[in-house]
Enzyme design. Structure first.
Site, mmCIF file in Angstrom:
data_model
loop_
_atom_site.group_PDB
_atom_site.id
_atom_site.type_symbol
_atom_site.label_atom_id
_atom_site.label_comp_id
_atom_site.label_asym_id
_atom_site.label_seq_id
_atom_site.Cartn_x
_atom_site.Cartn_y
_atom_site.Cartn_z
ATOM 1 N N GLN A 47 0.850 -1.191 0.000
ATOM 2 C CA GLN A 47 0.000 0.000 0.000
ATOM 3 C C GLN A 47 0.885 1.240 0.000
ATOM 4 O O GLN A 47 1.902 1.282 0.684
ATOM 5 C CB GLN A 47 -0.878 -0.031 1.258
ATOM 6 C CG GLN A 47 -1.876 1.078 1.381
ATOM 7 C CD GLN A 47 -2.785 0.866 2.592
ATOM 8 O OE1 GLN A 47 -3.249 -0.236 2.840
ATOM 9 N NE2 GLN A 47 -3.035 1.926 3.338
ATOM 10 N N ASP A 48 0.490 2.248 -0.771
ATOM 11 C CA ASP A 48 1.149 3.558 -0.753
ATOM 12 C C ASP A 48 0.156 4.577 -0.207
ATOM 13 O O ASP A 48 -1.021 4.573 -0.590
ATOM 14 C CB ASP A 48 1.566 3.995 -2.163
ATOM 15 C CG ASP A 48 2.818 3.300 -2.654
ATOM 16 O OD1 ASP A 48 3.436 2.539 -1.897
ATOM 17 O OD2 ASP A 48 3.186 3.523 -3.822
ATOM 18 N N ASN A 49 0.633 5.452 0.682
ATOM 19 C CA ASN A 49 -0.211 6.485 1.284
ATOM 20 C C ASN A 49 0.413 7.851 1.040
ATOM 21 O O ASN A 49 1.637 7.977 0.950
ATOM 22 C CB ASN A 49 -0.350 6.254 2.787
ATOM 23 C CG ASN A 49 -0.970 4.917 3.095
ATOM 24 O OD1 ASN A 49 -1.969 4.534 2.516
ATOM 25 N ND2 ASN A 49 -0.364 4.186 4.014
ATOM 26 N N LYS A 71 7.223 0.678 7.313
ATOM 27 C CA LYS A 71 6.946 1.866 6.508
ATOM 28 C C LYS A 71 8.239 2.450 5.959
ATOM 29 O O LYS A 71 9.220 2.597 6.696
ATOM 30 C CB LYS A 71 6.247 2.937 7.346
ATOM 31 C CG LYS A 71 4.897 2.504 7.892
ATOM 32 C CD LYS A 71 4.291 3.563 8.793
ATOM 33 C CE LYS A 71 2.952 3.098 9.341
ATOM 34 N NZ LYS A 71 2.381 4.069 10.280
ATOM 35 N N TYR A 131 4.266 7.376 2.133
ATOM 36 C CA TYR A 131 4.826 6.193 2.770
ATOM 37 C C TYR A 131 4.263 4.924 2.167
ATOM 38 O O TYR A 131 3.093 4.823 1.844
ATOM 39 C CB TYR A 131 4.684 6.212 4.291
ATOM 40 C CG TYR A 131 3.329 6.509 4.877
ATOM 41 C CD1 TYR A 131 2.568 5.505 5.453
ATOM 42 C CD2 TYR A 131 2.839 7.808 4.900
ATOM 43 C CE1 TYR A 131 1.348 5.775 6.038
ATOM 44 C CE2 TYR A 131 1.616 8.095 5.491
ATOM 45 C CZ TYR A 131 0.870 7.066 6.054
ATOM 46 O OH TYR A 131 -0.335 7.356 6.631
ATOM 47 N N GLU A 142 -5.387 -0.600 14.942
ATOM 48 C CA GLU A 142 -4.578 0.605 15.072
ATOM 49 C C GLU A 142 -4.559 1.088 16.519
ATOM 50 O O GLU A 142 -5.584 1.070 17.212
ATOM 51 C CB GLU A 142 -5.121 1.712 14.163
ATOM 52 C CG GLU A 142 -4.163 2.882 14.058
ATOM 53 C CD GLU A 142 -4.549 3.849 12.970
ATOM 54 O OE1 GLU A 142 -3.663 4.229 12.216
ATOM 55 O OE2 GLU A 142 -5.739 4.221 12.890
ATOM 56 N N LYS A 167 -8.173 11.142 17.699
ATOM 57 C CA LYS A 167 -7.576 9.843 18.034
ATOM 58 C C LYS A 167 -6.223 10.031 18.730
ATOM 59 O O LYS A 167 -5.939 9.372 19.739
ATOM 60 C CB LYS A 167 -7.403 9.015 16.759
ATOM 61 C CG LYS A 167 -6.665 7.704 16.957
ATOM 62 C CD LYS A 167 -6.493 6.949 15.664
ATOM 63 C CE LYS A 167 -5.476 7.647 14.799
ATOM 64 N NZ LYS A 167 -5.172 6.943 13.567
ATOM 65 N N ASP A 168 -5.404 10.939 18.212
ATOM 66 C CA ASP A 168 -4.075 11.131 18.791
ATOM 67 C C ASP A 168 -4.125 11.829 20.148
ATOM 68 O O ASP A 168 -3.227 11.655 20.968
ATOM 69 C CB ASP A 168 -3.174 11.878 17.820
ATOM 70 C CG ASP A 168 -2.816 11.018 16.615
ATOM 71 O OD1 ASP A 168 -2.964 9.783 16.685
ATOM 72 O OD2 ASP A 168 -2.404 11.588 15.580
#
Length: 181
Positions: A47-49, A71, A131, A142, A167-168
């Site tokens: 996967q690329d993000n 990553k 990434y 997660e 979330k963070d």
């Protein structure tokens, strides 16, 4: 490519060979065979993000407790301070981190292997961050470690509290977080 060792043996800074002249530049940002040689084993990216953030946005410290992701990260516009935290309980470097500035100008990449929490803060007005990951995003697995956990003691190069996602803001201290064996 030039490979720079860090204080944690598994985390690597990769500096590509850049060919440039008055027309611009070219560099090979990924080569499977060369990358396998660098890390010493086969790595398959699935996967690329691509993210874009404004100054003082901090994303992280993220990891997936199942389907852990390695990553390969880089900034393609702007500048970020990127961090990898070792959360492998059996590791001699458990709880330690590597922090490095990645920018469009220096073209550096950071290899963050599975078993690490990852995050970055934007130092420029904006930054675009790419990434490649070794496993798919799995939101049910997660987790987030607090960016300002005192046990880790990351020296973020920022003057004020960063902008965080909801979330963070709920990131756990390392002592209370789930770890890898």
């Amino acid at each position: 490519m030039n490979v720079v060792a860090t204080a944690i043996a598994d985390v690597l800074i990769i500096e590509p060979k850049v060919f440039g002249d008055e027309r611009g530049f070219f560099f090979e940002s990924f080569n499977h065979r060369r990358f396998t040689d660098i890390v010493g084993h086969e790595v398959d990216f699935v996967q690329d993000n691509h993210s874009r953030s404004v100054k003082n946005v901090l994303r992280g410290l993220h990891y997936q407790i199942q389907q852990p992701q390695g990553k390969l990260v880089r900034a393609v516009q702007g500048t970020v301070f990127d961090v990898a935290v070792d959360i492998r309980r059996s590791s001699a470097t458990f709880g330690r981190y590597v922090g490095v500035e990645l920018s469009a100008e220096n073209k550096r990449m950071l290899w963050v292997p599975p078993g690490f929490a990852h995050g970055f803060v934007v130092l420029s007005e904006t930054a675009e961050f790419l990434y490649k990951t070794t496993d798919y995003w799995a939101p049910e697995f997660e987790r987030s470690i607090a960016w300002d956990d005192r046990e880790i003691g990351i020296a973020w190069p920022i003057q004020e509290k960063p902008a965080l996602s909801a979330k963070d803001q709920l990131g756990k201290p390392l002592a209370d977080a789930e770890h890898f064996a």
